[in-house]
Design a protein around this motif. Structure first.
Motif, PDB file in Angstrom:
ATOM      1  N   THR A 149     -35.171  36.436 -21.089  1.00 45.34           N
ATOM      2  CA  THR A 149     -36.551  35.947 -21.110  1.00 45.34           C
ATOM      3  C   THR A 149     -37.190  36.126 -19.746  1.00 45.34           C
ATOM      4  O   THR A 149     -36.539  35.972 -18.712  1.00 45.34           O
ATOM      5  N   THR A 150     -38.453  36.504 -19.751  1.00 48.04           N
ATOM      6  CA  THR A 150     -39.202  36.701 -18.519  1.00 48.04           C
ATOM      7  C   THR A 150     -39.820  35.378 -18.085  1.00 48.04           C
ATOM      8  O   THR A 150     -40.481  34.699 -18.884  1.00 48.04           O
ATOM      9  N   LEU A 151     -39.592  35.020 -16.836  1.00 44.16           N
ATOM     10  CA  LEU A 151     -40.143  33.776 -16.294  1.00 44.16           C
ATOM     11  C   LEU A 151     -41.470  34.065 -15.602  1.00 44.16           C
ATOM     12  O   LEU A 151     -41.522  34.808 -14.621  1.00 44.16           O
ATOM     13  N   THR A 152     -42.544  33.484 -16.122  1.00 46.63           N
ATOM     14  CA  THR A 152     -43.850  33.566 -15.488  1.00 46.63           C
ATOM     15  C   THR A 152     -44.132  32.262 -14.744  1.00 46.63           C
ATOM     16  O   THR A 152     -43.378  31.296 -14.846  1.00 46.63           O
ATOM     17  N   LEU A 198     -39.239  28.680  -9.470  1.00 47.18           N
ATOM     18  CA  LEU A 198     -37.836  29.102  -9.472  1.00 47.18           C
ATOM     19  C   LEU A 198     -36.909  27.885  -9.388  1.00 47.18           C
ATOM     20  O   LEU A 198     -35.893  27.815 -10.096  1.00 47.18           O
ATOM     21  N   ALA A 199     -37.243  26.942  -8.526  1.00 47.20           N
ATOM     22  CA  ALA A 199     -36.413  25.747  -8.388  1.00 47.20           C
ATOM     23  C   ALA A 199     -36.418  24.934  -9.680  1.00 47.20           C
ATOM     24  O   ALA A 199     -35.370  24.442 -10.128  1.00 47.20           O
ATOM     25  N   TYR A 200     -37.584  24.796 -10.295  1.00 46.26           N
ATOM     26  CA  TYR A 200     -37.664  24.052 -11.559  1.00 46.26           C
ATOM     27  C   TYR A 200     -36.839  24.748 -12.631  1.00 46.26           C
ATOM     28  O   TYR A 200     -36.134  24.097 -13.411  1.00 46.26           O
ATOM     29  N   ALA A 201     -36.928  26.084 -12.680  1.00 44.32           N
ATOM     30  CA  ALA A 201     -36.167  26.836 -13.681  1.00 44.32           C
ATOM     31  C   ALA A 201     -34.672  26.631 -13.497  1.00 44.32           C
ATOM     32  O   ALA A 201     -33.927  26.493 -14.474  1.00 44.32           O
ATOM     33  N   ALA A 202     -34.214  26.600 -12.261  1.00 44.51           N
ATOM     34  CA  ALA A 202     -32.792  26.399 -12.009  1.00 44.51           C
ATOM     35  C   ALA A 202     -32.324  25.035 -12.505  1.00 44.51           C
ATOM     36  O   ALA A 202     -31.257  24.917 -13.127  1.00 44.51           O
TER      37      ALA A 202
END
Length: 327
Positions: A149-152, A198-202
């Protein structure tokens, strides 16, 4: 970047032909883009890549299922002792193609967020539901499936919903690729996620792994890893065959062989498979400019202010296009 976990990837884009024309496509593929490489070129290249130490063939595109010699390409890799992965949009899964994919070690289906986000990026209403149907059909056929999945910038808060859907469909892996403004996606540069996203996604992926038992992967590296292991990112002191220290090695649909990322500036290319065999290109390539580029990029990232997670390959790609001294 040096290989991690004993795996070194030979990434092949055999065609730019695709059923969709996605807004975020890094290779600018589409239904009317016929550029492709013959199996007579790719088959020998795969065998030579194995001899150079590459032990994974990763096939992307375009849409690989539209490449007529995909089975021959996969079998060439398996005969050479390589593991195989194929990335697909999941829209072209005929029974014959599903049977072909049972020969692959992992099939990655692109599902770019929840339904409205996916359909917008893919440019086709209903493509999200069709992709999810593809995931289910593959898992029901016994094919190991991951989802890419692409993270926007706005997608991090919806990763949990994506995980719920793909886990319910039987996927084994959720890989999150931060959007890079490459190819067609250059028009979406404002949607590239920053340090906060990025931090939230991690954090969200950690929760997803615990709740669903999914394997998860975020294509970003901790800044602490950069600081701790300079040699792995700069290939400092690396010797031996390319597969021992450079991954991925990328073949584009026009025959260009480049380090690290599709679209890498041609100043750092090994050359073209349409001109010479891969073994010859590897033997004659001077890696010093590439290593210098990696070192300059590493110094910029570790010496400046960055977030806790860094999209190393994205920074390296952008640095490859900058003037020397200005990565």
């Amino acid at each position: 970047m040096a290989q991690v976990g004993g795996r070194s990837v030979f990434q092949v884009h055999p065609t730019r032909l695709c059923t969709l024309r996605c807004l975020h496509c890094y290779s600018s593929s589409g239904p009317d883009v016929a550029e492709s490489l013959p199996i007579g070129v790719l088959g020998p290249a795969v065998r030579e890549a194995a001899a150079l130490g590459y032990d994974v063939l990763s096939v992307s595109g375009g849409e690989p299922l539209l490449y007529p010699e995909l089975r021959a390409l996969v079998r060439a890799a398996r005969d050479a002792g390589m593991r195989t992965t194929v990335t697909t949009n999941g829209l072209s899964l005929t029974p014959r193609r599903i049977a072909l994919l049972r020969e692959v070690d992992l099939v990655a289906v692109s599902v770019d967020g929840v339904q409205p986000d996916h359909d917008r990026l893919r440019g086709e209403p209903g493509s999200h539901d069709r992709a999810m149907t593809g995931v289910r059909r593959l898992t029901e056929a016994g094919v190991p499936v991951g989802v890419v999945t692409t993270l926007t910038k706005n997608g991090a808060t919806r990763l949990g919903e994506v995980a719920d859907q793909v886990a319910a469909a039987g996927a084994l892996l959720l890989q999150v690729r931060p959007l890079e403004a490459e190819g067609a996606a250059r028009r979406l540069s404002a949607e590239r996620p920053g340090p906060v996203e990025l931090a939230y996604a991690a954090v969200e992926l950690g929760r997803v792994a615990a709740e669903h038992g999914l394997a998860v992967q975020l294509d970003a590296v901790p800044r602490t890893s950069l600081l701790r292991d300079r040699a792995s990112f700069t290939a400092e002191g690396a010797t031996g065959d390319l597969g021992a220290w450079l991954t991925p090695l990328v073949v584009e649909a026009n025959g260009a062989v480049v380090p690290s990322v599709h679209g890498f500036d041609r100043r750092y290319a090994l050359g073209s498979l349409l001109d010479r065999p891969l073994a010859d290109l590897a033997a004659s390539w001077d890696p010093a400019p590439y290593r210098d580029l990696c070192a300059r990029t590493w110094e910029q990232l570790t010496g400046g202010r960055t977030g806790p997670l860094i999209t190393w390959y994205g920074h390296l790609l952008r640095a490859s296009r900058a003037r020397v001294g200005c990565p």
